[in-house]
Design an enzyme around this catalytic site. Structure first.
Site, PDB file in Angstrom:
ATOM      1  N   GLU A  58       0.858  -1.192   0.000  1.00  0.00           N
ATOM      2  CA  GLU A  58       0.000   0.000   0.000  1.00  0.00           C
ATOM      3  C   GLU A  58       0.888   1.234   0.000  1.00  0.00           C
ATOM      4  O   GLU A  58       1.959   1.218   0.605  1.00  0.00           O
ATOM      5  CB  GLU A  58      -0.910  -0.016   1.233  1.00  0.00           C
ATOM      6  N   ASP A 108      -5.806  -4.189  -6.607  1.00  0.00           N
ATOM      7  CA  ASP A 108      -6.896  -3.221  -6.514  1.00  0.00           C
ATOM      8  C   ASP A 108      -6.282  -1.857  -6.810  1.00  0.00           C
ATOM      9  O   ASP A 108      -6.041  -1.060  -5.916  1.00  0.00           O
ATOM     10  CB  ASP A 108      -7.525  -3.255  -5.122  1.00  0.00           C
ATOM     11  N   CYS A 135     -12.337  -0.095  -9.926  1.00  0.00           N
ATOM     12  CA  CYS A 135     -13.391   0.910  -9.827  1.00  0.00           C
ATOM     13  C   CYS A 135     -13.560   1.647 -11.157  1.00  0.00           C
ATOM     14  O   CYS A 135     -14.342   2.587 -11.248  1.00  0.00           O
ATOM     15  CB  CYS A 135     -13.077   1.906  -8.706  1.00  0.00           C
TER      16      CYS A 135
END
Length: 176
Positions: A58, A108, A135
């Site tokens: 991340e 992601d 997304c």
């Protein structure tokens, strides 16, 4: 523990959908020996309960701190959390042998999708399955096209409406 800064990274309900997509033989069973590599930190802890090893990546420092604390609180010793961009960290993991042929890679990416370095690292790692959470349908289509051109096939996909009354939809794709 989820700090205010890292809170926005969590997608409620998404862990159950991802595990369903990643299941080896059933939703309750993943191979403990091979583990999972290169995944989004928020989902890492959920996956660690069923995997041999999980590496979470991340770019937000606070999210990594929260993940480490949550792993400690939940007695999860099979996790590693790294701060940085997946497209930079994934090749390093491969060089040091930490991500050689993982069972599952979960990505992601932001709306821009995966960059070429990240997609190349996925191909080099040669995971049995790739779970792609997106997304943005346009960048998802682009990246899935690339992975399909390099031997992966779509096995399942699901659109998840997590933001009711908005045009935003998360899509989860399983490829192998």
């Amino acid at each position: 523990i989820v700090s205010a800064l890292a809170w926005g990274l969590g997608y409620f309900g998404m862990p159950h959908i991802l595990v369903r997509f990643m299941a080896v033989k059933s939703e309750k069973e993943m191979t403990k020996s091979k583990g999972v590599a290169i995944t989004w930190v928020t989902i890492s802890l959920f996956m660690a309960k069923k995997a041999g090893r999980v590496i979470g990546v991340e770019i937000i420092d606070k999210a990594i701190e929260d993940a480490k604390e949550n792993a400690k609180r939940n007695g999860l010793s099979n996790t590693e959390f790294l701060v940085g961009k997946a497209e930079e960290i994934a090749p390093e993991l491969l060089k040091r042998g930490d991500a050689a042929h993982p069972e599952v890679v979960v990505v992601d990416p932001p709306r821009k999708g995966c960059d070429e370095g990240c997609l190349s690292a996925i191909l080099t790692a040669n995971p049995e399955r790739v779970v792609y959470v997106s997304c943005d349908s346009a960048t998802l289509a682009r990246d899935v096209k690339f992975l399909r051109a390099n031997g992966y096939e779509i096995k399942r996909f699901r659109a998840v409406d997590q933001f009711a009354k908005t045009p935003h939809v998360e899509t989860v794709v399983l490829m192998s």
